[in-house]
Design a protein around this motif. Structure first.
Motif, short mmCIF file in Angstrom:
data_model
loop_
_atom_site.label_atom_id
_atom_site.label_comp_id
_atom_site.label_asym_id
_atom_site.label_seq_id
_atom_site.Cartn_x
_atom_site.Cartn_y
_atom_site.Cartn_z
N LYS A 22 -82.45 -3.31 -53.15
CA LYS A 22 -81.11 -3.76 -52.77
C LYS A 22 -80.36 -4.30 -53.99
CE LYS A 22 -78.61 -6.75 -49.60
NZ LYS A 22 -78.71 -7.72 -48.51
N ILE A 23 -81.02 -5.08 -54.82
CA ILE A 23 -80.40 -5.66 -56.01
C ILE A 23 -80.00 -4.55 -56.99
CG2 ILE A 23 -80.82 -7.04 -58.09
CD1 ILE A 23 -82.68 -8.80 -56.25
N TYR A 24 -80.93 -3.65 -57.27
CA TYR A 24 -80.71 -2.67 -58.33
C TYR A 24 -79.92 -1.44 -57.89
CZ TYR A 24 -83.24 -5.47 -61.58
OH TYR A 24 -83.60 -6.50 -62.42
N SER A 25 -79.87 -1.15 -56.61
CA SER A 25 -79.07 0.00 -56.17
C SER A 25 -77.58 -0.33 -56.15
CB SER A 25 -79.53 0.49 -54.80
OG SER A 25 -79.32 -0.49 -53.83
N GLN A 26 -77.23 -1.60 -56.26
CA GLN A 26 -75.82 -1.98 -56.36
C GLN A 26 -75.25 -1.64 -57.73
OE1 GLN A 26 -75.15 -6.05 -55.16
NE2 GLN A 26 -76.64 -5.89 -53.52
N ILE A 27 -76.12 -1.47 -58.71
CA ILE A 27 -75.68 -1.23 -60.08
C ILE A 27 -75.57 0.26 -60.38
CG2 ILE A 27 -76.34 -1.56 -62.50
CD1 ILE A 27 -77.72 -4.19 -61.47
N GLY A 28 -76.45 1.06 -59.83
CA GLY A 28 -76.44 2.49 -60.07
C GLY A 28 -77.33 3.21 -59.08
N VAL A 29 -77.40 4.52 -59.22
CA VAL A 29 -78.19 5.34 -58.30
C VAL A 29 -79.64 5.39 -58.81
CG1 VAL A 29 -78.47 7.62 -57.29
CG2 VAL A 29 -76.18 6.71 -57.69
N ILE A 30 -80.54 4.87 -58.00
CA ILE A 30 -81.96 4.93 -58.32
C ILE A 30 -82.47 6.29 -57.88
CG2 ILE A 30 -84.23 3.96 -57.85
CD1 ILE A 30 -82.83 1.27 -57.31
N LYS A 31 -83.18 6.98 -58.78
CA LYS A 31 -83.70 8.31 -58.44
C LYS A 31 -84.65 8.21 -57.26
CE LYS A 31 -83.41 11.02 -62.58
NZ LYS A 31 -84.16 11.92 -63.46
N GLU A 32 -84.80 9.34 -56.56
CA GLU A 32 -85.77 9.40 -55.46
C GLU A 32 -87.15 9.14 -56.06
OE1 GLU A 32 -87.43 12.58 -52.20
OE2 GLU A 32 -85.45 12.90 -53.07
N ASN A 33 -87.91 8.27 -55.44
CA ASN A 33 -89.21 7.82 -55.96
C ASN A 33 -89.04 7.17 -57.33
OD1 ASN A 33 -90.57 8.90 -53.69
ND2 ASN A 33 -90.55 10.91 -54.66
N GLY A 34 -87.89 6.57 -57.57
CA GLY A 34 -87.58 5.98 -58.86
C GLY A 34 -87.88 4.50 -58.96
N LEU A 35 -88.55 3.93 -57.97
CA LEU A 35 -88.96 2.54 -58.04
C LEU A 35 -90.48 2.50 -57.85
CD1 LEU A 35 -87.15 -0.51 -56.90
CD2 LEU A 35 -89.48 -0.31 -56.15
N TRP A 36 -91.18 1.99 -58.87
CA TRP A 36 -92.64 1.98 -58.81
C TRP A 36 -93.14 0.60 -59.17
CZ3 TRP A 36 -96.48 2.28 -62.97
CH2 TRP A 36 -97.78 2.43 -62.48
#
Length: 172
Positions: free
Chosen positions: A84-98
């Motif tokens: 939620k915090i980081y998707s407000q800044i830009g588009v996180i790739k699919e499976n882009g959070l590990w």
């Protein structure tokens, strides 16, 4: 070269000429072979100057450190907060959070990797959230993944800087 008209202009001209466009199948309209009306097709081969340059680095990945260390049952909640915090800044790739998990304890390790679509989004995320206070005990330390080499070269033991003798300088 043919005159270029917007769809609105076409509708206006058709109405002026009393032509009913509702029966026109726009997908069936084909240009004569070789006629492109000056518009480059997506199907045409790209010239070398038009080709895209791909960055082989990891400039679009950030490392967020000092996350809470949580057990598996709280993993999804923590991931949701971070997303939620980081998707407000830009588009996180699919499976882009590990978020790595310690195999022995089953808990997160206190950091995560986030992959954005562009290096600019990653840089902005670093600028906006480095020092972000999640709670009293967790203040984010955010770095670019490309900087990992610099961190790997830091010696394990601290050594004081080399001192040089004082030499008087010229006053300006």
């Amino acid at each position: 070269m043919a005159e270029v008209m917007s769809m609105e202009d076409i509708r206006t001209e058709a109405a002026r000429l009393n032509i009913d466009l509702s029966g026109v199948d726009w997908n069936s309209i084909r240009l004569p072979p070789g006629e492109d009306c000056g518009i480059k097709s997506d199907d045409d081969d790209l010239n070398e100057e038009d080709s895209l340059e791909f960055d082989a680095g990891f400039g679009n990945i950030i490392i967020v450190d000092n996350l809470p260390v949580v057990p598996r049952e709280k993993f999804e909640k923590l991931e949701g907060v971070v997303r939620k915090i980081y998707s407000q800044i830009g588009v996180i790739k699919e499976n882009g959070l590990w978020m790595p998990v310690d195999e022995d304890t089953g808990k997160t390790r206190g950091y995560c990797f986030i992959e954005y679509n562009t290096p600019q989004e990653a840089e902005l995320a670093k600028e906006k959230t480095n020092g972000y206070k999640l709670d009293r005990a967790h203040i984010f330390a955010v770095n670019m993944f490309d900087e990992i080499d610099r961190f790997m070269k830091v010696p394990d033991e601290w050594a004081p800087p080399e001192s040089r003798p004082y030499t008087p300088g010229v006053r300006i």
